[in-house]
Design a protein around this motif. Structure first.
Motif, PDB file in Angstrom:
ATOM      1  N   ILE A 184      91.086  29.722  25.072  1.00  0.00           N
ATOM      2  CA  ILE A 184      90.979  31.154  25.344  1.00  0.00           C
ATOM      3  C   ILE A 184      89.907  31.385  26.388  1.00  0.00           C
ATOM      4  CG2 ILE A 184      90.356  33.396  24.382  1.00  0.00           C
ATOM      5  CD1 ILE A 184      91.610  32.529  21.766  1.00  0.00           C
ATOM      6  N   LEU A 185      90.291  32.080  27.467  1.00  0.00           N
ATOM      7  CA  LEU A 185      89.368  32.407  28.549  1.00  0.00           C
ATOM      8  C   LEU A 185      89.464  33.897  28.846  1.00  0.00           C
ATOM      9  CD1 LEU A 185      87.399  31.426  30.812  1.00  0.00           C
ATOM     10  CD2 LEU A 185      89.412  31.254  32.300  1.00  0.00           C
ATOM     11  N   SER A 186      88.420  34.625  28.510  1.00  0.00           N
ATOM     12  CA  SER A 186      88.278  36.035  28.896  1.00  0.00           C
ATOM     13  C   SER A 186      89.527  36.863  28.630  1.00  0.00           C
ATOM     14  CB  SER A 186      87.912  36.128  30.384  1.00  0.00           C
ATOM     15  OG  SER A 186      86.758  35.392  30.678  1.00  0.00           O
ATOM     16  N   GLY A 187      90.029  36.791  27.413  1.00  0.00           N
ATOM     17  CA  GLY A 187      91.153  37.618  27.024  1.00  0.00           C
ATOM     18  C   GLY A 187      92.520  37.038  27.303  1.00  0.00           C
ATOM     19  N   SER A 188      92.575  35.853  27.879  1.00  0.00           N
ATOM     20  CA  SER A 188      93.863  35.202  28.132  1.00  0.00           C
ATOM     21  C   SER A 188      93.928  33.866  27.406  1.00  0.00           C
ATOM     22  CB  SER A 188      94.081  34.966  29.630  1.00  0.00           C
ATOM     23  OG  SER A 188      94.314  36.184  30.305  1.00  0.00           O
TER      24      SER A 188
ATOM     25  N   ALA B  92      83.210  27.631  28.135  1.00  0.00           N
ATOM     26  CA  ALA B  92      81.842  28.066  27.891  1.00  0.00           C
ATOM     27  C   ALA B  92      81.439  29.047  28.984  1.00  0.00           C
ATOM     28  CB  ALA B  92      80.873  26.871  27.882  1.00  0.00           C
ATOM     29  N   ASP B  93      80.762  30.117  28.598  1.00  0.00           N
ATOM     30  CA  ASP B  93      80.242  31.102  29.551  1.00  0.00           C
ATOM     31  C   ASP B  93      81.317  31.603  30.508  1.00  0.00           C
ATOM     32  OD1 ASP B  93      77.661  30.843  28.453  1.00  0.00           O
ATOM     33  OD2 ASP B  93      77.233  29.121  29.738  1.00  0.00           O
ATOM     34  N   ASP B  94      82.484  31.950  29.967  1.00  0.00           N
ATOM     35  CA  ASP B  94      83.600  32.483  30.756  1.00  0.00           C
ATOM     36  C   ASP B  94      84.074  31.506  31.834  1.00  0.00           C
ATOM     37  OD1 ASP B  94      83.789  34.893  29.357  1.00  0.00           O
ATOM     38  OD2 ASP B  94      82.238  35.808  30.581  1.00  0.00           O
TER      39      ASP B  94
END
Length: 393
Positions: A317-321, A359-361
């Motif tokens: 999962i990356l920033s809502g995706s 990590a960290d977006d």
């Protein structure tokens, strides 16, 4: 293990697919055009050895602080600045690495094809090594006091993190034919959770390795050994006192960690693990469909089938995706809300099979041929969050 047996194990998923239908039905889905809603930015890339090697390994990078650590199957270990990709140090270990990278705040841990667990400090200097009975195909895990490793011959072993001394071992039966891989053990407080090749999940006492409970996730069925494959190979997910596990030719099961009893289950076959977000449990199944289940087990939120038979990785999962990689090296980004495609990039043509790290977006991907790449989303296009949530930005 005889070469022929190993060959059968490696090819088992392909053989199962080949028996399922016509050649046309078994071809990977072709990629289709769609409207790009989120632009993906490549921050940096670097080459690390021969990548995943020829043993179908899944060597996942590990992040501690502002440093990312990655190792190739031929023993090239590197530490890089996670933001810039600048190399901090590298080591040629002269090891056949099959499981890694495991990490805690003080040490790195690797598993080898010869059945060793090897510990290094965060500068890459070897601290100890311990010989186990079988190949270590998943990263050892540690809470700084104990290291837990799982071997291909069905053992879960606890080691002293400071010295490598063997503290305990739990042995499980292993079917004659299994998938090429093992689940990564999970440490939580005084309990170790492990998924096994016999289709079970076990909870073990952290100090003694004694069995607290076990739960079956996949039940062998069919008349042939291939049809009866029932491994739990994917990562286990622990969230709010519930353990989520999925088996190949089995089920997705939500287990109460206190009692070991199933809270709910759904028929599902997957060789990777589950991730959680927005109140959903996400799983990519063995046929390349992605599913979003309600955490309480009340239903399926959505299913995306457009990536069928593309040999998808475990989701990240990356920033809502939600992100999955495939056998041609593409990364597919889908909406967590309804599963529609929002973006796509290609790492390289060698393919991606190892789980990705976030990590960290930032998303970190280690391709089959050894390309380590960091990605992030550029500023979202106007209207994205309105489309995503049905609200103003």
């Amino acid at each position: 293990m005889k070469p022929l047996a190993r060959y059968l194990i490696v090819l088992a998923p392909l053989m199962l697919a080949a028996c399922a239908g016509t050649p046309e039905e078994n071809e990977p889905a072709e990629l289709t055009d769609f409207v790009i809603e989120r632009d993906v930015e490549k921050l940096w890339s670097a080459g690390i050895g021969k990548g995943q090697g020829k043993g179908l390994y899944q060597l996942r990078p590990a992040i501690e602080g502002d440093t990312i650590y990655a190792v190739s199957a031929d023993g090239k270990l590197q530490a890089r600045d996670s933001a810039t990709g600048k190399k901090r140090w590298k080591r040629d270990l002269e090891l056949a690495v099959s499981g890694g990278v495991g990490i805690d705040s003080e040490r790195l841990y690797l598993g080898t094809a010869e059945g060793k667990v090897v510990a290094y400090d965060l500068k890459g200097e070897q601290l100890w090594e311990t010989q186990l009975n079988g190949e270590v195909l998943a990263p050892p895990v540690s809470d700084e006091e104990i290291v837990v490793a799982q071997t291909y011959d069905g053992q879960v072993v606890g080691l002293d993190a400071l010295t490598g001394e063997k503290l305990w071992a739990f042995a499980a039966s292993v079917p004659r034919l299994t998938l090429r891989g093992t689940s990564t053990p999970l440490l939580d407080g005084q309990t170790v959770y492990a998924g096994l090749a016999n289709g079970r999940v076990v909870a073990l006492d952290r100090k003694t390795g004694e069995l607290r409970w076990e739960q079956r996730v996949a039940v062998p069925k069919g008349s042939t050994e291939i049809e009866r494959l029932s491994d739990v190979d994917g990562s286990l997910l622990l969230h709010s006192g519930v353990l989520y596990a999925v088996g190949y030719q089995g089920k997705l099961v939500a287990i109460d960690v206190r009692s070991g009893r199933p809270l709910w289950e759904r028929d599902l076959s997957s060789y990777s693990g589950a991730v959680e977000g927005y109140g959903n449990i996400y799983v990519a199944d063995a046929q390349g469909s992605i599913h979003a289940f309600e955490q309480n087990g009340q239903g399926v939120v959505w299913t995306q089938t457009i990536l069928a038979r593309r040999k998808l990785t475990e989701p990240a999962i990356l920033s809502g995706s939600l992100v999955v990689g495939d056998f041609e090296g593409y990364l597919h980004f889908v909406s967590q809300i309804d599963g529609h495609l929002v973006s796509r990039v290609r790492v390289d043509s060698s393919g991606v099979r190892a789980p990705m790290s976030v990590a960290d977006d930032k998303l970190y991907v280690f391709s089959n041929d050894g390309k380590l790449v960091a990605y992030t989303f550029e500023r979202d296009k106007p209207g994205f969050f309105k489309r995503l949530f049905g609200a103003d930005e």
